[in-house]
Scaffold this motif. Structure first.
Motif, mmCIF file in Angstrom:
data_model
loop_
_atom_site.group_PDB
_atom_site.id
_atom_site.type_symbol
_atom_site.label_atom_id
_atom_site.label_comp_id
_atom_site.label_asym_id
_atom_site.label_seq_id
_atom_site.Cartn_x
_atom_site.Cartn_y
_atom_site.Cartn_z
ATOM 1 N N GLU A 98 0.847 -1.191 0.000
ATOM 2 C CA GLU A 98 0.000 0.000 0.000
ATOM 3 C C GLU A 98 0.885 1.244 0.000
ATOM 4 O O GLU A 98 1.716 1.417 0.884
ATOM 5 C CB GLU A 98 -0.897 0.005 1.237
ATOM 6 C CG GLU A 98 -1.804 1.206 1.259
ATOM 7 C CD GLU A 98 -2.898 1.114 2.303
ATOM 8 O OE1 GLU A 98 -3.044 0.058 2.927
ATOM 9 O OE2 GLU A 98 -3.596 2.118 2.476
ATOM 10 N N GLU B 293 0.867 7.462 -0.116
ATOM 11 C CA GLU B 293 -0.127 8.423 -0.583
ATOM 12 C C GLU B 293 -0.976 7.732 -1.650
ATOM 13 O O GLU B 293 -0.459 7.316 -2.679
ATOM 14 C CB GLU B 293 0.582 9.657 -1.163
ATOM 15 C CG GLU B 293 -0.347 10.698 -1.765
ATOM 16 C CD GLU B 293 -1.334 11.271 -0.770
ATOM 17 O OE1 GLU B 293 -0.921 12.024 0.114
ATOM 18 O OE2 GLU B 293 -2.545 10.962 -0.874
ATOM 19 N N LEU B 294 -2.271 7.643 -1.371
ATOM 20 C CA LEU B 294 -3.138 6.927 -2.306
ATOM 21 C C LEU B 294 -3.640 7.823 -3.424
ATOM 22 O O LEU B 294 -4.131 7.364 -4.438
ATOM 23 C CB LEU B 294 -4.343 6.347 -1.562
ATOM 24 C CG LEU B 294 -4.030 5.156 -0.646
ATOM 25 C CD1 LEU B 294 -5.281 4.704 0.082
ATOM 26 C CD2 LEU B 294 -3.460 4.006 -1.451
ATOM 27 N N PHE B 295 -3.499 9.135 -3.240
ATOM 28 C CA PHE B 295 -4.017 10.072 -4.233
ATOM 29 C C PHE B 295 -2.887 10.659 -5.071
ATOM 30 O O PHE B 295 -1.757 10.764 -4.615
ATOM 31 C CB PHE B 295 -4.772 11.211 -3.540
ATOM 32 C CG PHE B 295 -6.084 10.783 -2.958
ATOM 33 C CD1 PHE B 295 -7.267 11.000 -3.646
ATOM 34 C CD2 PHE B 295 -6.131 10.153 -1.727
ATOM 35 C CE1 PHE B 295 -8.488 10.601 -3.111
ATOM 36 C CE2 PHE B 295 -7.342 9.756 -1.186
ATOM 37 C CZ PHE B 295 -8.521 9.986 -1.881
ATOM 38 N N SER B 296 -3.209 11.031 -6.293
ATOM 39 C CA SER B 296 -2.231 11.736 -7.115
ATOM 40 C C SER B 296 -2.947 12.827 -7.896
ATOM 41 O O SER B 296 -4.154 12.754 -8.128
ATOM 42 C CB SER B 296 -1.527 10.769 -8.059
ATOM 43 O OG SER B 296 -2.477 10.122 -8.869
ATOM 44 N N ILE B 297 -2.170 13.852 -8.274
ATOM 45 C CA ILE B 297 -2.749 15.013 -8.944
ATOM 46 C C ILE B 297 -2.214 15.092 -10.365
ATOM 47 O O ILE B 297 -1.039 14.891 -10.596
ATOM 48 C CB ILE B 297 -2.344 16.326 -8.232
ATOM 49 C CG1 ILE B 297 -2.839 16.332 -6.786
ATOM 50 C CG2 ILE B 297 -2.869 17.543 -8.976
ATOM 51 C CD1 ILE B 297 -2.483 17.598 -6.040
ATOM 52 N N THR C 22 -7.068 16.871 -12.091
ATOM 53 C CA THR C 22 -7.681 15.544 -11.947
ATOM 54 C C THR C 22 -6.979 14.844 -10.806
ATOM 55 O O THR C 22 -5.747 14.745 -10.787
ATOM 56 C CB THR C 22 -7.551 14.738 -13.247
ATOM 57 O OG1 THR C 22 -8.293 15.393 -14.264
ATOM 58 C CG2 THR C 22 -8.116 13.323 -13.070
ATOM 59 N N ARG D 33 -6.573 11.347 -8.682
ATOM 60 C CA ARG D 33 -6.819 9.901 -8.821
ATOM 61 C C ARG D 33 -6.564 9.212 -7.503
ATOM 62 O O ARG D 33 -5.653 9.566 -6.775
ATOM 63 C CB ARG D 33 -5.903 9.330 -9.894
ATOM 64 C CG ARG D 33 -6.191 9.922 -11.248
ATOM 65 C CD ARG D 33 -5.683 9.049 -12.364
ATOM 66 N NE ARG D 33 -6.277 9.497 -13.617
ATOM 67 C CZ ARG D 33 -5.783 10.506 -14.339
ATOM 68 N NH1 ARG D 33 -4.691 11.119 -13.951
ATOM 69 N NH2 ARG D 33 -6.387 10.883 -15.430
ATOM 70 N N TRP E 288 -1.814 -2.111 -6.413
ATOM 71 C CA TRP E 288 -2.438 -0.800 -6.212
ATOM 72 C C TRP E 288 -2.484 -0.036 -7.521
ATOM 73 O O TRP E 288 -1.453 0.291 -8.086
ATOM 74 C CB TRP E 288 -1.681 -0.019 -5.139
ATOM 75 C CG TRP E 288 -1.915 -0.613 -3.794
ATOM 76 C CD1 TRP E 288 -1.200 -1.613 -3.218
ATOM 77 C CD2 TRP E 288 -2.957 -0.287 -2.877
ATOM 78 N NE1 TRP E 288 -1.733 -1.941 -1.995
ATOM 79 C CE2 TRP E 288 -2.812 -1.136 -1.757
ATOM 80 C CE3 TRP E 288 -4.017 0.625 -2.891
ATOM 81 C CZ2 TRP E 288 -3.670 -1.081 -0.660
ATOM 82 C CZ3 TRP E 288 -4.866 0.683 -1.797
ATOM 83 C CH2 TRP E 288 -4.689 -0.166 -0.701
#
Lengths: 308, 265
Positions: free
Chosen positions: A294, A297-301, B80, B82, B91
């Motif tokens: 995992e 950071e699970l989010f990306s921009i 955007t 994600r 993942w």
């Protein structure tokens, strides 16, 4: 000393980039491989956006394959006709690869495409190389001469239609297999930012049965054109080629390659290959763990409106 | 330095007082402010830059009752976001939302914690604090079309956006960033990081008293890329074919040069 990379939109340490270029250049000089498959993951590990890493690395490989290829060209160790056939397949493949790259980039899946391609190819190639070199080491220890496997002459694939005579390689074979190999390597080049020598060279020896003295030269010859095509196509379609980054890697690469070639002459071939296999497997392992564990950071921009 | 600042401030104040009748906002004369530079040039050696935001205030309340809040906002863009999820053991980006317009850079500095300076309603009204930035959910990319996105979902994406931007030093909140000197002058120092978006930045200065805005001034700051980097960036976007061919040309030249050099050695 920091330098601003205009396309990656970040500043990076000049010495780090030149240093990485030299280390990978050293290894490529020592092992006689292009080094793209080590450099692109390294660039991603230091935080360069994967799409920029792939495209800029393709640009760097143009330089290293020109300098390597010229030496073979002067020795006339290039099968130009075969090189042109491989290149035609390669350019078509790189076009397809860049289009796929562009599509998946819009869908936010290009990083996954790059990582998974690396994991698959590096683990397969690394495992095969390790097995082959360990076998060779055992055989030499026992004092047996190493048998080069050359099973059955002219398999059915080489007898397909559209045959052509390749004088330099002393072959009369169908052009379909080299076109397909070229296409596959071109696609990998566009997706992974590699020259593809690690696929091309074994394919030329074992599938096309080309004589070993023209294999490296011909492979480099087509890599020059395919990575040039990849660079231009990525620049046009994705605007991800960072010339500043590529030039810094080139500087490091050429210096490292010269010393690597000298060091390589002192080490034994099969031990070198075993070492390279372990490095390749290590990189594959790291990329795989990054996919499996995992992330912090699970989010990306991603910015949508990109302008100068 | 301080003398120069107060001198400038006095001149500016006098000018403002003289034209006080013409001021469009009734409270505009309570605060004057300026920046140490109004242009940031990003060249090859750019690693970030410090700017000084300073000015003078005309407090109406007792000593120490005034608070200054400085906001710097970069050009607005759509982003955007994600979200990775575990799919078949690995993942991968599984969900996306497009938010915008949001500033690519946002910094707020103040004399005290924002919550102590003004109530939520006032901060929300003036978009003070990243959590009060106004944006909407856009459907610009097919995968980002999310009819089922609820308010909690949007908040999760917005929080993640702010968290990532803060990690890159592109969003910052500094409750002790503004210091007031002798109830009259204030100064704030801001460090702009290297990954700055390019364009026109808006600077806003708020003077708060008893939780209400009593003084306001706005200004501009431009961040532009320059030199070889600018040429490369412009060419890469406007003439990508030429840029690609240029990259190949340089690589070919370098490869040829090295081969020739080491052949002679």
């Amino acid at each position: 000393m920091q330098i601003y990379l205009p396309i990656a939109e970040m500043s990076a340490n000049i010495m780090t980039l030149i240093g990485m270029g030299s280390v990978v250049g050293f290894m490529s000089g020592m092992f006689g491989v292009g080094g793209g498959f080590l450099m692109t993951p390294l660039l991603i590990f230091i935080g360069i956006p994967p799409a920029v890493a792939v495209a800029s690395e393709a640009n760097q490989i143009v330089a290293s394959s020109v300098s390597g290829g010229l030496a073979h060209w002067r020795r006339r160790a290039v099968d130009i006709r075969m090189g042109l056939i491989l290149m035609s397949g390669g350019v078509a493949g790189s076009y397809a690869g860049v289009q796929l790259f562009k599509l998946l980039r819009a869908l936010g899946q290009v990083d996954l495409l790059i990582s998974s391609s690396y994991v698959i190819f590096l683990s397969v190639i690394g495992a095969l190389m390790l097995r082959e070199s360990l076998h060779a080491i055992r055989e030499t220890r026992k004092g047996r001469p190493i048998r080069v496997r050359r099973p059955g002459q002219h398999s059915w694939i080489l007898r397909l239609p559209l045959r052509m005579r390749f004088r330099q390689s002393r072959l009369y074979i169908s052009i379909i297999p080299p076109l397909l190999i070229g296409f596959l390597v071109g696609m990998l080049s566009a997706i992974m930012g590699v020259g593809g020598g690690f696929i091309m060279v074994p394919a030329m020896i074992y599938l096309l049965r080309m004589p070993t003295n023209v294999v490296i030269g011909t492979s480099l010859f087509q890599i020059i054109f395919v990575t040039s095509a990849v660079t231009v196509l990525h620049a046009v379609e994705n605007q991800t080629v960072d010339i500043v980054l590529a030039v810094l890697l080139m500087i490091g690469g050429v210096i490292g390659a010269q010393f690597g070639a000298m060091a390589g002459q002192r080490l034994r071939g099969e031990e070198l290959r075993a070492l390279l296999a372990l490095i390749v497997l290590g990189v594959a392992c790291k990329l795989m763990l990054d996919l499996v564990f995992e992330p912090a950071e699970l989010f990306s921009i991603q910015r949508l409106e990109v302008g100068p | 330095m301080k003398t120069a600042v107060s001198f400038l401030a006095t001149i500016a104040l006098t000018a403002l007082c003289a034209s006080g009748g013409m001021a469009q906002k009734a409270h505009a004369n309570a605060l004057v402010a300026d920046l140490s530079k109004d242009q940031i040039r990003v060249a090859s050696n750019f690693t970030g830059e410090k700017i000084l935001l300073f000015g003078a205030i005309e407090g109406t309340g007792p000593s120490g009752a005034s608070d200054v809040v400085v906001v710097v906002r970069g050009p607005s863009e759509n982003f955007t976001l994600r979200r990775k999820k575990r799919v078949a053991g690995i993942w991968v980006n599984a969900e996306a939302r497009t938010l915008g317009p949001l500033p690519g850079y946002y910094a707020v500095a103040s004399t005290r914690a924002l919550a102590d300076i003004a109530p939520v309603s006032e901060r929300a009204k003036h978009q003070i604090g990243p959590e009060y930035l106004r944006f909407s959910l856009l459907n610009q990319t097919p995968e980002a079309a999310a009819p089922h996105a609820g308010p909690r979902d949007i908040a999760l994406y917005h929080d993640s956006f702010v968290r990532i931007k803060s990690g890159q030093n592109l969003y910052s909140v500094d409750p002790n960033g503004v210091s007031i000197i002798a109830d009259r002058l204030f100064r704030a120092e801001l460090t702009l990081p290297s990954g700055l978006p390019f364009g026109t930045y808006i600077t806003e200065f708020f003077l708060f008293e008893k939780g209400r805005v009593v003084g306001y001034q706005t200004g501009e700051l431009s961040v532009a890329i320059t030199g070889l980097e600018q040429w490369l960036r412009v060419t890469a976007h406007d003439m990508p074919l030429l840029y690609g061919l240029f990259g190949v040309f340089i690589a070919g030249l370098m490869g040829w040069g090295v081969a020739t050099l080491f052949r002679r050695v």
